[in-house]
Motif scaffolding. Structure first.
Motif, PDB file in Angstrom:
ATOM      1  N   ILE A  25       0.860  -1.190   0.000  1.00 20.04           N
ATOM      2  CA  ILE A  25       0.000   0.000   0.000  1.00 20.04           C
ATOM      3  C   ILE A  25       0.895   1.239   0.000  1.00 20.04           C
ATOM      4  CG2 ILE A  25      -1.885   1.184   1.190  1.00 20.04           C
ATOM      5  CD1 ILE A  25      -2.406  -1.530   2.629  1.00 20.04           C
ATOM      6  N   THR A  26       0.586   2.177  -0.865  1.00 19.05           N
ATOM      7  CA  THR A  26       1.436   3.371  -0.987  1.00 19.05           C
ATOM      8  C   THR A  26       0.589   4.636  -0.850  1.00 19.05           C
ATOM      9  OG1 THR A  26       1.235   3.266  -3.406  1.00 19.05           O
ATOM     10  CG2 THR A  26       3.174   2.224  -2.403  1.00 19.05           C
ATOM     11  N   PRO A  27       0.176   4.966   0.357  1.00 17.41           N
ATOM     12  CA  PRO A  27      -0.623   6.181   0.537  1.00 17.41           C
ATOM     13  C   PRO A  27       0.149   7.425   0.103  1.00 17.41           C
ATOM     14  CG  PRO A  27      -0.669   4.807   2.516  1.00 17.41           C
ATOM     15  CD  PRO A  27       0.415   4.271   1.631  1.00 17.41           C
ATOM     16  N   ARG A  28      -0.573   8.395  -0.393  1.00 10.04           N
ATOM     17  CA  ARG A  28       0.024   9.693  -0.707  1.00 10.04           C
ATOM     18  C   ARG A  28      -0.345  10.632   0.428  1.00 10.04           C
ATOM     19  NH1 ARG A  28      -0.605  10.206  -7.319  1.00 10.04           N
ATOM     20  NH2 ARG A  28       0.215   8.099  -7.738  1.00 10.04           N
ATOM     21  N   TYR A  29       0.647  10.941   1.231  1.00  8.20           N
ATOM     22  CA  TYR A  29       0.412  11.729   2.438  1.00  8.20           C
ATOM     23  C   TYR A  29       0.388  13.222   2.134  1.00  8.20           C
ATOM     24  CZ  TYR A  29       1.487   7.294   4.716  1.00  8.20           C
ATOM     25  OH  TYR A  29       1.476   5.980   5.098  1.00  8.20           O
ATOM     26  N   SER A  30      -0.129  13.977   3.085  1.00  6.40           N
ATOM     27  CA  SER A  30      -0.234  15.437   2.983  1.00  6.40           C
ATOM     28  C   SER A  30      -1.074  15.862   1.781  1.00  6.40           C
ATOM     29  CB  SER A  30       1.165  16.074   2.904  1.00  6.40           C
ATOM     30  OG  SER A  30       1.934  15.748   4.045  1.00  6.40           O
TER      31      SER A  30
END
Length: 206
Positions: A92-97
């Motif tokens: 899983i590669t969430p895109r933060y901010s």
């Protein structure tokens, strides 16, 4: 504009689990999270003594069981470690901010159009998806009701999401409003630190 099959708003346990299930099926997806980490409520806004109220067999995310060595009612730190390993193992590669500011469905193209602000760069990002999953949670915004006289109160007023432990309140008079899980556990924690704690609740309890 970036196109994906599914756009997911929120990188808490629900959003992460959704992404994991999609990844297993090789369905393209993007996870947009406004904070700089996953499971931010657990990592940033939970008191130190917090533990899960349900047994671990009821708190597993898809495709990853808890270790046999994990206690039945695990601490928040144990659960956070589990979530972090879940993100890594399930790719899983969430895109933060990324703060989602709008999500509109285009009836002509039959697509969702999502606009998100990249808080790190200040730039706006656009995404198009066939499906939109909102997993931002129901407890993401703290709420303190307007109580008459509160504005003139000289003491400290905090929401439970800002409470960490009872040490700063040792020997002090503390009023806890509410007897939900957080209210009762925080009251107990305050008592352990020898604070003089009183609980007020809206409805009678037996």
């Amino acid at each position: 504009m970036e196109e994906v099959r599914v756009a997911i708003v929120g990188a808490g346990p629900s959003g992460l689990a959704t992404s994991a299930c999609l990844n297993i099926q090789s369905i393209s997806n993007v996870v947009l999270e406004r904070e700089d980490c996953c499971a931010s409520l657990w990592k940033k806004r939970a008191y130190e003594r917090l533990s899960l109220h349900l047994a671990k067999q009821f708190c597993s995310l898809p495709y990853k069981q808890h270790s046999s060595k994990t206690s039945t009612f695990m601490s928040k730190d144990t659960f956070i470690s589990y979530v972090d390993s879940y993100v890594s193992e399930l790719n899983i590669t969430p895109r933060y901010s990324r703060c989602v500011v709008s999500a509109l469905f285009d009836e002509t193209k039959k697509k969702w159009r999502i606009e998100a602000k990249n808080e790190a760069s200040g730039e706006m990002e656009s995404y198009a998806s066939d499906y939109l999953v909102v997993a931002s949670g129901k407890n993401s915004e703290p709420f303190i009701p307007k109580v008459q006289g509160l504005e003139s109160f000289k003491g400290e007023v905090i929401h439970s999401s800002d409470y960490k432990c009872g040490e700063p309140y040792r020997g002090k008079d503390v009023l806890v409003v509410g007897c939900g899980n957080s209210g009762m556990e925080i009251s107990n924690d305050l008592t352990d630190y020898e604070a003089r704690t009183t609980i007020v609740i809206r409805s009678p309890v037996s």
